[in-house]
Each structure stands twice: as C-alpha cells, then as structure tokens.
Design a protein around this motif. Structure first.
Motif, PDB file in Angstrom:
ATOM      1  N   ARG A 108      -1.856 -17.516 -16.688  1.00 46.14           N
ATOM      2  CA  ARG A 108      -0.658 -17.269 -16.859  1.00 46.14           C
ATOM      3  C   ARG A 108       0.197 -17.611 -15.152  1.00 46.14           C
ATOM      4  NH1 ARG A 108      -0.758 -10.980 -17.898  1.00 46.14           N
ATOM      5  NH2 ARG A 108      -1.512 -12.191 -19.881  1.00 46.14           N
ATOM      6  N   SER A 109       1.613 -17.834 -15.254  1.00 48.72           N
ATOM      7  CA  SER A 109       1.858 -17.596 -13.549  1.00 48.72           C
ATOM      8  C   SER A 109       1.335 -16.278 -13.506  1.00 48.72           C
ATOM      9  CB  SER A 109       2.994 -18.255 -13.273  1.00 48.72           C
ATOM     10  OG  SER A 109       3.235 -18.586 -12.040  1.00 48.72           O
ATOM     11  N   MET A 110       1.920 -15.312 -12.033  1.00 50.72           N
ATOM     12  CA  MET A 110       2.202 -14.407 -11.871  1.00 50.72           C
ATOM     13  C   MET A 110       3.562 -13.774 -10.923  1.00 50.72           C
ATOM     14  SD  MET A 110      -1.246 -11.355 -11.980  1.00 50.72           S
ATOM     15  CE  MET A 110      -2.050 -11.296 -13.132  1.00 50.72           C
ATOM     16  N   PRO A 111       4.186 -13.262 -10.526  1.00 55.11           N
ATOM     17  CA  PRO A 111       5.101 -12.805  -9.181  1.00 55.11           C
ATOM     18  C   PRO A 111       4.224 -12.633  -8.217  1.00 55.11           C
ATOM     19  CG  PRO A 111       4.980 -10.869 -11.278  1.00 55.11           C
ATOM     20  CD  PRO A 111       4.269 -11.649 -11.386  1.00 55.11           C
ATOM     21  N   PHE A 112       4.471 -12.611  -6.922  1.00 54.66           N
ATOM     22  CA  PHE A 112       3.977 -12.801  -5.737  1.00 54.66           C
ATOM     23  C   PHE A 112       3.149 -10.684  -5.680  1.00 54.66           C
ATOM     24  CE2 PHE A 112       4.541 -11.826  -1.165  1.00 54.66           C
ATOM     25  CZ  PHE A 112       3.267 -12.862  -0.768  1.00 54.66           C
ATOM     26  N   GLU A 113       4.533 -10.802  -5.916  1.00 56.27           N
ATOM     27  CA  GLU A 113       3.454  -8.893  -5.933  1.00 56.27           C
ATOM     28  C   GLU A 113       2.219  -8.637  -6.428  1.00 56.27           C
ATOM     29  OE1 GLU A 113       6.363  -9.920  -6.946  1.00 56.27           O
ATOM     30  OE2 GLU A 113       7.337  -9.628  -4.741  1.00 56.27           O
ATOM     31  N   ASN A 114       2.249  -9.088  -7.692  1.00 58.46           N
ATOM     32  CA  ASN A 114       1.072  -8.956  -8.533  1.00 58.46           C
ATOM     33  C   ASN A 114      -0.339 -10.102  -7.715  1.00 58.46           C
ATOM     34  OD1 ASN A 114       2.038  -8.700 -11.435  1.00 58.46           O
ATOM     35  ND2 ASN A 114       2.039  -7.500 -10.540  1.00 58.46           N
ATOM     36  N   LEU A 115       0.393 -11.282  -7.220  1.00 55.59           N
ATOM     37  CA  LEU A 115      -0.861 -11.979  -6.606  1.00 55.59           C
ATOM     38  C   LEU A 115      -1.711 -10.813  -5.576  1.00 55.59           C
ATOM     39  CD1 LEU A 115       0.660 -15.730  -5.924  1.00 55.59           C
ATOM     40  CD2 LEU A 115      -1.123 -14.446  -7.273  1.00 55.59           C
ATOM     41  N   ILE A 116      -0.411 -10.360  -4.733  1.00 51.46           N
ATOM     42  CA  ILE A 116      -1.364  -9.095  -3.479  1.00 51.46           C
ATOM     43  C   ILE A 116      -1.588  -7.929  -4.046  1.00 51.46           C
ATOM     44  CG2 ILE A 116      -0.380  -7.507  -1.387  1.00 51.46           C
ATOM     45  CD1 ILE A 116      -0.031 -11.098  -0.961  1.00 51.46           C
ATOM     46  N   ASP A 117      -1.752  -7.962  -4.933  1.00 51.88           N
ATOM     47  CA  ASP A 117      -2.021  -6.552  -6.068  1.00 51.88           C
ATOM     48  C   ASP A 117      -4.095  -7.167  -6.311  1.00 51.88           C
ATOM     49  OD1 ASP A 117      -0.212  -4.666  -6.001  1.00 51.88           O
ATOM     50  OD2 ASP A 117       0.528  -6.178  -8.169  1.00 51.88           O
ATOM     51  N   LEU A 118      -3.948  -8.148  -6.903  1.00 57.94           N
ATOM     52  CA  LEU A 118      -5.065  -8.922  -6.692  1.00 57.94           C
ATOM     53  C   LEU A 118      -5.969  -9.183  -5.691  1.00 57.94           C
ATOM     54  CD1 LEU A 118      -4.515 -11.419  -9.718  1.00 57.94           C
ATOM     55  CD2 LEU A 118      -5.073  -9.532  -9.772  1.00 57.94           C
ATOM     56  N   TYR A 119      -5.150 -10.173  -4.799  1.00 64.54           N
ATOM     57  CA  TYR A 119      -6.195 -10.384  -3.486  1.00 64.54           C
ATOM     58  C   TYR A 119      -6.347  -8.483  -2.791  1.00 64.54           C
ATOM     59  CZ  TYR A 119      -4.389 -14.919  -3.255  1.00 64.54           C
ATOM     60  OH  TYR A 119      -3.804 -16.048  -3.307  1.00 64.54           O
ATOM     61  N   LYS A 134       0.961  -1.292   0.212  1.00 63.61           N
ATOM     62  CA  LYS A 134       0.244  -0.151  -0.555  1.00 63.61           C
ATOM     63  C   LYS A 134       0.763   1.097  -0.142  1.00 63.61           C
ATOM     64  CE  LYS A 134      -3.901  -1.448   2.336  1.00 63.61           C
ATOM     65  NZ  LYS A 134      -4.847  -1.690   3.171  1.00 63.61           N
ATOM     66  N   LYS A 135       2.147   1.276   0.892  1.00 62.73           N
ATOM     67  CA  LYS A 135       2.927   2.204   0.549  1.00 62.73           C
ATOM     68  C   LYS A 135       4.359   2.863  -0.617  1.00 62.73           C
ATOM     69  CE  LYS A 135       3.061   1.352   5.567  1.00 62.73           C
ATOM     70  NZ  LYS A 135       3.490   0.273   6.724  1.00 62.73           N
ATOM     71  N   GLU A 136       4.189   1.515  -1.155  1.00 55.70           N
ATOM     72  CA  GLU A 136       4.731   1.282  -2.411  1.00 55.70           C
ATOM     73  C   GLU A 136       4.721   1.789  -3.171  1.00 55.70           C
ATOM     74  OE1 GLU A 136       6.773  -2.228  -2.240  1.00 55.70           O
ATOM     75  OE2 GLU A 136       7.732  -2.028  -0.766  1.00 55.70           O
ATOM     76  N   GLU A 137       5.293   2.023  -4.807  1.00 56.61           N
ATOM     77  CA  GLU A 137       4.964   2.807  -6.547  1.00 56.61           C
ATOM     78  C   GLU A 137       4.087   1.615  -6.439  1.00 56.61           C
ATOM     79  OE1 GLU A 137       6.684   3.846 -10.147  1.00 56.61           O
ATOM     80  OE2 GLU A 137       7.795   4.101  -8.776  1.00 56.61           O
ATOM     81  N   LYS A 138       3.508   1.942  -7.291  1.00 58.90           N
ATOM     82  CA  LYS A 138       1.668   1.116  -7.485  1.00 58.90           C
ATOM     83  C   LYS A 138       2.698   0.499  -8.786  1.00 58.90           C
ATOM     84  CE  LYS A 138      -1.984   2.828  -5.363  1.00 58.90           C
ATOM     85  NZ  LYS A 138      -2.865   3.961  -5.607  1.00 58.90           N
ATOM     86  N   SER A 139       2.693  -1.368  -8.784  1.00 61.30           N
ATOM     87  CA  SER A 139       2.225  -1.785 -10.258  1.00 61.30           C
ATOM     88  C   SER A 139       1.573  -1.524 -11.254  1.00 61.30           C
ATOM     89  CB  SER A 139       1.826  -2.886  -9.897  1.00 61.30           C
ATOM     90  OG  SER A 139       1.183  -3.437  -9.478  1.00 61.30           O
ATOM     91  N   GLU A 140       2.425  -1.343 -12.422  1.00 59.17           N
ATOM     92  CA  GLU A 140       1.262  -0.952 -13.680  1.00 59.17           C
ATOM     93  C   GLU A 140      -0.370  -2.463 -13.815  1.00 59.17           C
ATOM     94  OE1 GLU A 140       1.414   0.729 -15.865  1.00 59.17           O
ATOM     95  OE2 GLU A 140       2.880   1.377 -15.134  1.00 59.17           O
ATOM     96  N   LEU A 141       0.084  -3.024 -12.941  1.00 58.94           N
ATOM     97  CA  LEU A 141      -1.175  -4.199 -12.929  1.00 58.94           C
ATOM     98  C   LEU A 141      -2.611  -3.135 -11.632  1.00 58.94           C
ATOM     99  CD1 LEU A 141      -3.272  -6.526 -13.182  1.00 58.94           C
ATOM    100  CD2 LEU A 141      -2.187  -7.299 -11.297  1.00 58.94           C
ATOM    101  N   GLN A 142      -1.333  -2.850 -10.753  1.00 60.00           N
ATOM    102  CA  GLN A 142      -2.625  -1.813  -9.559  1.00 60.00           C
ATOM    103  C   GLN A 142      -2.888  -0.930 -10.326  1.00 60.00           C
ATOM    104  OE1 GLN A 142      -2.757  -3.535  -6.654  1.00 60.00           O
ATOM    105  NE2 GLN A 142      -4.732  -1.277  -6.609  1.00 60.00           N
ATOM    106  N   LYS A 143      -2.063   0.030 -11.086  1.00 58.66           N
ATOM    107  CA  LYS A 143      -3.153   1.365 -11.914  1.00 58.66           C
ATOM    108  C   LYS A 143      -3.998   0.449 -12.371  1.00 58.66           C
ATOM    109  CE  LYS A 143       1.549   3.714 -11.617  1.00 58.66           C
ATOM    110  NZ  LYS A 143       2.273   3.491 -13.283  1.00 58.66           N
TER     111      LYS A 143
END
Ligand code: ADQ
Length: 480
Positions: free
Chosen positions: A355-366, A251-260
């Motif tokens: 596809r498989s996603m990196p852990f950070e993107n899984l967290i974005d989705l959750y 939540k505090k870090e710069e947002k990923s493309e997926l999160q945007k």
C-alpha cells in the motif's frame, strides 16, 4: 520577459473529484520540490497531464480543471482513455521502461503503441507551442516525452531546450534492438542540453548516437545540424532538510500507532534489529531477489532467527500491466513461503505492506530501521537510499545498496552489493548487523555531508546553469 516552461508527463499537482467538486493540491514529490524555486519564482509555466482522462471530465469539469490549474501556473494536456492505454501503459511502460532497464524479455514492440506515443508527444509539444516564444527556455522530463524536444525545436529554433532522463539509458547493444531507434534519437537531439543521472548513462547515449546516427561526438558535445548539443550528468538529490527535520520533529511528538508497533519489536530483545525496504512494486526493484536473499540469510545464519525482521513496503504501481500482476503474485508467494517456514508464535520474519503510506509513517520506518536494504536490479537513481541516510539523525544505521542503482555511484560509503548474488547479500547483511557504531557513524557522516551539499534544488539549479551556458555556446557557433 523570457519564460521557463517545464514539461513532464504528470503535473506537480494532486487533483481529486469529490462529489462532482474538484480539489487541487500541490504534490510533494521529488521533482516538484526540486523545481519549486524555478517554477514559483520568475516567469514560469509547467505543462503536463492532470491525471484525469477526457472521459472522466465532462466539459464543465474540464474548464474548471484548466482554471484551477492555471492558478498554480500550470497548463494541462488532455489525454483520452485510449491515449492512456497505448501511450502510457503501452509504449511508455511496456516498451521503453523494460527496454531501458535491460528487461528485453518484457519489451513489446507494437506499432499501435508507437503510433500513439508519437501522437501524444505531439499533443505535449502542441501545448508547449501554444505558449513558447523566441528566447524562452523549455525543460522536458523523462522517457514518456523523448520526441518532444525535436517537435519544439523544429517549430521554434530560437528557444533553448533541455531534456533530463530519470531512468537508466541502456548500452548500445540493448538500444540497437529498438525498431524506431533513429527517430527516437533524433527526438532527444532536439534538445540543446541532455542530462542523465550518471556518467555511464551519458556514455551509453553518446555511443548510440555515434554508432546509429554516425554523428561527430567530441568529448560530451555532439555536432547536430548547425547546433552543438551538450550531454552531461546531473545526479538528482533529495530535499535533505525536509527529511532530516521531519525525523528530528517526529522524535518529540506523540508516537503514531505504527511507531508503537515498531518500538515493541525493537524492545522485544536487546538484539532485535529491523531491516527496511521501500519501493514501488516494480520488477526493476529486485523485490523477489531481496526476499530470496533474506531467506538464504536465515538459513545460513540461524542465530539471527527471532531477532531480525524485514519490513517491506511495496507501493502499488501500474497494476494493470501483466508483468506487475505476476510480480505481485510472486512476491505474495515468497513472503508466504518465508513466513510459513520460519515464523514462531512470537516472531514473523517479514512484515509486508502492499500500500501507500502517509509521509509521517515513511519517516517512522526510516528512523526505526537499523539497516536499509535496497536491491534494485536496475534503477536510474533511487531516492529511497538517499532519504534513509537523511533521516539518520544520530548518524547510526547501515545502508546496503545495489550497485545497479545510479545512487551507488555517489554513495561509496554504503555497503554495495550485486543484487543477484544471494551469498554476498547474506554475508553483507551479517556484516551490517555486526558493524560497530563507530564505523556506522563514520560512513553515515560522509554520506550525509554529500547529500546535504547536492540537494534536489541544487540539482535543478546546476541543470539550468548548464542549459544557459549551452544557450550562449549555441550563439557563439552560429556567430562563427
Ligand atoms: P521511482 O522508480 O519512483 O523514480 P525512487 O527514486 O526510489 O523511484 O523514488 C520513489 C519516491 O517515492 C521516493 O521519494 C519515496 O519517498 C516515495 N515513496 C515511496 N513510497 C512511498 C509511500 N508509501 N508514500 C509516499 N511516498 C512514497 C524514478 C526512477 C528512479 C529515480 C527517480 C528520480 O525510477 O531511479 O531515482 O525517478 O529521478
């Protein structure tokens, strides 16, 4: 000093060959995390397959793999391409996996597969026997290695052997159809403690033991030769802190493309909602049912069009088994049908990722999803449901969960559904979308409390504690 040996089909390591150079990294999966304390502290060894076949490794690489793996306190079992086809894709995934998940029509009873399963289980047992000494403890995991406990116990009766099954154990009526049923049960009974995720699986196993082998069962103990075998349930948890802390940190870090992109959808209207599903692409996970139920929902409650979006992450799995290829085709077609029918210029009802996603993107989705919709038709436990709950740092969000997942037995505050009842799923989805925040929080709070207490580490600890108690019980019986 006595050792603990963990045995599983795959090692808790990721191994890559890059430019003829080997790279070995610890893997981050649930099992590896849960057993980390046992494996890293004290005198322990993990035995399994490296993920590379004999044909992929020339003899130089093979030696290097052994050496690198040894540094991680592991040892490998060497498998050929033929083993992989008949033992892994064959008997494990075309016989045991469908049968134990009640997919009788997909189950293949092939002698070639069975012969290979016996031979490869012997390879695993031999690798253990190379290291095991009297007084040591061995913990064998999952459906690929059901014969290993007996193969160890027969040769080394003065060891303590535990076995844990990660998938469902089917009812007697299903199990009795299995041609090699006696041999398989004897294989498992080589263990001193047999663990399942739920009480129901335990009950089904005991019923098979009683009716097929005609053994004496006293509550959860089986008298077998001159030993007592204990059977119990240990529902597997997750690394709660890892998921919770990652959600807080992200939540505090710069947002990923997926999160945007996810934020764009959420901010597109005040009623915009996201529904999430994450699974391996497997016919047990109820993926087509879920899409059909979502289609039914959009037809029954058209006021939700352009507001809700289903985000479906399906991770490729066992894609050389024909049923998995058929499932992939069916899923592609269903997603196409729903999107073709309902999409508008500004809205696509299903976002589908294969596809498989990196852990950070899984967290974005959750963390971005208002609802998680987990609808397996059969599932030993289902850790995704637990991970979703752990990432809800504001205690909002609703979990819709199939009653066919082992996790449903300890997640009563989720909204439980029958995955075959589209009407019920559609109505539950509506209720979830309209659930007041106060109710979401009160449900989430209880779910989180329970998951925080019974983590994957605790699961491993409880199993080991019970295994040691069984060892002492064995000593008492023999002394009598
Ligand atoms: P699985 O059938 O694999 O496990 P599940 O319990 O849901 O099912 O575990 C999947 C794991 O993979 C989760 O931890 C999830 O985070 C992870 N994952 C999913 N998508 C991913 C991705 N794109 N990238 C990285 N990781 C991803 C079997 C049984 C289950 C039982 C477990 C544990 O079938 O019923 O719960 O073992 O015993």
């Amino acid at each position: 000093m006595n050792k603990t040996i963990i045995v599983s089909n795959r090692l808790p390591l990721q191994i890559k060959i890059d430019n003829n150079q080997l790279q070995v990294k610890p893997s981050v999966g649930g099992l590896a995390t849960g057993l980390k304390t046992i494996h890293q502290e004290g005198n322990s060894l993990w035995i399994g397959w490296s993920g590379l076949t004999e044909e992929e490794l020339n003899s130089d690489l093979s030696k290097q793999v052994k050496a690198l793996i040894k540094k991680e306190k592991c040892d490998t079992v060497s498998l050929t391409q033929n083993d992989l086809e008949n033992f892994y894709y064959g008997f494990s995934n075309r016989t045991l996996w469908p049968l134990f998940h009640y997919f009788m029509e997909y189950t293949e009873f092939e002698n070639t597969y069975w012969d290979s399963y016996k031979a490869v289980n012997q390879k695993f047992a031999d690798a253990v026997l190379e290291h095991v000494e009297d007084g040591d403890t061995v913990w064998v995991h999952d459906y690929q290695l059901l014969l290993v406990p007996k193969l160890i116990k027969d040769k080394k009766p003065n060891t303590t052997v535990g076995f844990f099954l990660h998938i469902p154990y089917p009812s007697y009526e299903i199990f009795r159809t299995f041609p090699w049923r006696e041999e398989l049960l004897h294989g498992i009974l080589g263990a001193d403690l047999i663990g399942f995720h739920t009480y129901d699986y335990q009950r089904h196993f005991l019923s098979s033991v009683k009716r097929i082998l005609r053994l004496d069962v006293n509550f959860n103990e089986i008298t077998y030769d001159d030993r007592v075998v204990k059977v119990d349930s240990f529902p597997m948890g997750i690394d709660y802190n890892k998921f919770h802390q990652s959600a807080l940190k992200q939540k505090k870090e710069e947002k990923s493309e997926l999160q945007k992109r996810l934020d764009d959808h959420i901010q597109s209207s005040k009623d915009a909602r996201m529904i999430l599903s994450i699974d391996r692409m497997d016919y047990t996970k109820g993926i087509p049912n879920r899409i059909r139920a979502f289609e039914y929902f959009l037809n029954k409650y058209p006021e939700y069009k352009e507001k809700v979006r289903l985000i479906m992450l399906a991770v490729p799995s066992r894609s050389n088994v024909p049923q998995y290829q058929l499932l992939k085709r069916e899923t592609d077609e269903l997603v196409g049908r729903v999107n073709g029918q309902f999409s508008t210029v500004s809205w696509t009802p299903i976002w589908y990722f294969y596809r498989s996603m990196p852990f950070e993107n899984l967290i974005d989705l959750y963390t971005s999803s208002h609802i998680a919709m987990i609808t397996p038709v059969r599932d030993g436990m289902n850790l995704v449901a637990k991970e979703y709950v752990a990432t809800r740092t504001e205690q909002d969000g609703v979990l819709i969960l199939s009653e066919m997942a082992g996790a449903s037995k300890e997640m009563n505050e989720a909204m439980l559904i029958n995955p075959n009842n589209f009407e019920q799923i559609a109505d539950t989805l509506k209720q979830a979308l309209e659930m007041p925040l106060k109710e979401q929080r009160s449900r989430m709070e209880i779910l989180q409390k329970r998951l925080k207490r019974y983590t994957v580490e605790k699961w491993a600890e409880e199993f080991m504690k019970s295994l040691f108690a069984t060892k002492n019980l064995g000593a008492v019986i023999i002394a009598k």
